[in-house]
Design a protein around this motif. Structure first.
Motif, PDB file in Angstrom:
ATOM      1  N   GLU A 145       0.828  -1.205   0.000  1.00  0.00           N
ATOM      2  CA  GLU A 145       0.000   0.000   0.000  1.00  0.00           C
ATOM      3  C   GLU A 145       0.865   1.258   0.000  1.00  0.00           C
ATOM      4  OE1 GLU A 145      -0.248  -2.447   2.080  1.00  0.00           O
ATOM      5  OE2 GLU A 145      -2.190  -3.405   1.739  1.00  0.00           O
ATOM      6  N   TYR A 146       1.779   1.368  -0.953  1.00  0.00           N
ATOM      7  CA  TYR A 146       2.669   2.528  -1.035  1.00  0.00           C
ATOM      8  C   TYR A 146       2.535   3.152  -2.411  1.00  0.00           C
ATOM      9  CZ  TYR A 146       6.916   5.355  -1.359  1.00  0.00           C
ATOM     10  OH  TYR A 146       7.787   6.392  -1.544  1.00  0.00           O
ATOM     11  N   ASN A 147       2.232   4.458  -2.433  1.00  0.00           N
ATOM     12  CA  ASN A 147       2.134   5.215  -3.669  1.00  0.00           C
ATOM     13  C   ASN A 147       3.463   5.936  -3.878  1.00  0.00           C
ATOM     14  OD1 ASN A 147       1.612   7.177  -5.681  1.00  0.00           O
ATOM     15  ND2 ASN A 147      -0.562   7.252  -5.122  1.00  0.00           N
ATOM     16  N   GLU A 148       4.245   5.441  -4.809  1.00  0.00           N
ATOM     17  CA  GLU A 148       5.582   5.999  -5.021  1.00  0.00           C
ATOM     18  C   GLU A 148       5.512   7.422  -5.560  1.00  0.00           C
ATOM     19  OE1 GLU A 148       9.841   4.739  -7.110  1.00  0.00           O
ATOM     20  OE2 GLU A 148       8.075   3.434  -7.250  1.00  0.00           O
ATOM     21  N   LYS A 150       3.185   9.723  -4.909  1.00  0.00           N
ATOM     22  CA  LYS A 150       2.847  10.631  -3.811  1.00  0.00           C
ATOM     23  C   LYS A 150       3.787  10.474  -2.620  1.00  0.00           C
ATOM     24  CE  LYS A 150      -0.928  12.139  -5.809  1.00  0.00           C
ATOM     25  NZ  LYS A 150      -1.091  13.558  -6.258  1.00  0.00           N
ATOM     26  N   ARG A 151       4.640   9.447  -2.650  1.00  0.00           N
ATOM     27  CA  ARG A 151       5.553   9.133  -1.549  1.00  0.00           C
ATOM     28  C   ARG A 151       4.773   8.954  -0.234  1.00  0.00           C
ATOM     29  NH1 ARG A 151      11.084  12.727  -2.548  1.00  0.00           N
ATOM     30  NH2 ARG A 151      11.296  12.209  -4.754  1.00  0.00           N
ATOM     31  N   ALA A 152       3.674   8.207  -0.313  1.00  0.00           N
ATOM     32  CA  ALA A 152       2.761   8.103   0.817  1.00  0.00           C
ATOM     33  C   ALA A 152       2.208   6.684   0.938  1.00  0.00           C
ATOM     34  CB  ALA A 152       1.605   9.083   0.663  1.00  0.00           C
ATOM     35  N   ILE A 153       1.857   6.333   2.177  1.00  0.00           N
ATOM     36  CA  ILE A 153       1.127   5.087   2.441  1.00  0.00           C
ATOM     37  C   ILE A 153      -0.356   5.350   2.199  1.00  0.00           C
ATOM     38  CG2 ILE A 153       0.460   3.445   4.237  1.00  0.00           C
ATOM     39  CD1 ILE A 153       3.172   3.909   5.537  1.00  0.00           C
ATOM     40  N   VAL A 154      -1.003   4.462   1.448  1.00  0.00           N
ATOM     41  CA  VAL A 154      -2.413   4.615   1.114  1.00  0.00           C
ATOM     42  C   VAL A 154      -3.247   3.740   2.056  1.00  0.00           C
ATOM     43  CG1 VAL A 154      -4.163   4.471  -0.689  1.00  0.00           C
ATOM     44  CG2 VAL A 154      -1.794   5.028  -1.284  1.00  0.00           C
ATOM     45  N   ILE A 155      -4.174   4.349   2.751  1.00  0.00           N
ATOM     46  CA  ILE A 155      -5.019   3.629   3.709  1.00  0.00           C
ATOM     47  C   ILE A 155      -6.125   2.895   2.955  1.00  0.00           C
ATOM     48  CG2 ILE A 155      -6.509   3.843   5.726  1.00  0.00           C
ATOM     49  CD1 ILE A 155      -3.529   4.438   6.208  1.00  0.00           C
TER      50      ILE A 155
END
Length: 252
Positions: A145-148, A150-155
């Motif tokens: 669950e990682y959006n490279e 956006k450099r963010a963890i996606v819930i």
């Protein structure tokens, strides 16, 4: 002359007078007492029978509960029969028992899967001595669950998540010995539904390069997050001090 007999009816009270006199008040009381005693005996017998039936029903219910909880129909190891479901997968006979069905009702497979839906851990990617501010770029250690971009963890779903950031700081050779470097990290969340960046928590730290020049920063917080939230680490100051870092989240 012959004597003529005249038949005159007797009063009703006189006709039954002997019967009333035969019973007497004492006899009536005795009959009433005997009747009451018989009724009490019948009532006592009915109560005993009802109590016996109630005890039998309670014993049967207790035996059934014990049988259902312990799985009385569990077959010995190696002798259980297997069935095949619609997907061609084999199911053990114990899965058809009432105890297994009861457990499935309390803890369905979907709920067990949901409890393990988000488990992710990331490690920092080396970006050199980049300028401030900026978001940290990560490599996935485990979890998808990682959006490279956006450099963010996606819930993936609504719930309470424990989010953590662990950062090791160190000075570099080109840093002056008297400088006190400041480090400031912010945990952000963003969602397409409301399209606004929200601060979850933040941490400050100072690194004295005149001494050993090493510090450790850890931030952990329980967050109420929504499906589609993007959680990321934004470094406001001191990005160049990061030697290594870890970032992750899991469903609490």
């Amino acid at each position: 002359m012959g004597q003529r007999l005249t038949d005159q009816p007797l009063p009703a009270a006189a006709a039954c007078g002997h019967a009333v006199m035969d019973l007497g008040p004492d006899t009536s009381v005795l009959i009433l007492l005997k009747h009451c005693r018989d009724m009490k005996q019948q009532e006592t017998r009915l109560r005993r029978i009802s109590l016996l039936l109630l005890l039998l029903a309670a014993a049967a219910l207790l035996a059934f509960t014990c049988w259902a909880a312990l799985g009385c129909e569990h077959t010995p190891s190696g002798h259980g029969m297997n069935t095949v479901n619609g997907d061609g997968l084999q199911l053990e006979e114990k899965e058809k028992s009432p105890a297994f069905s009861k457990q499935q009702g309390v803890f369905p497979r979907g709920a067990q899967a949901n409890s393990n839906r988000l488990r992710i851990d990331l490690s920092s990617r080396s970006d050199g001595h980049s300028s401030d501010p900026r978001y940290v770029q990560w490599n996935a250690v485990f979890g998808e669950e990682y959006n490279e971009e956006k450099r963010a963890i996606v819930i993936p779903e609504d719930g309470f998540y424990f989010v953590y950031v662990r950062i090791a700081l160190s000075c570099h050779d080109d840093d002056e010995a008297s400088d006190l470097e400041t480090f400031h990290a912010v945990l952000h969340k963003w969602n397409e539904a409301y399209n606004a960046t929200v601060t979850l928590t933040e941490a400050w730290e100072g690194v004295a390069c005149a001494a050993d020049g090493h510090r450790g920063v850890f931030v952990g917080q329980l967050c109420d997050l929504l499906r589609g939230d993007h959680v990321s680490v934004w470094i406001r100051r001191g990005y160049r001090l990061i030697s290594k870092a870890a970032f992750g989240a899991f469903l609490a």
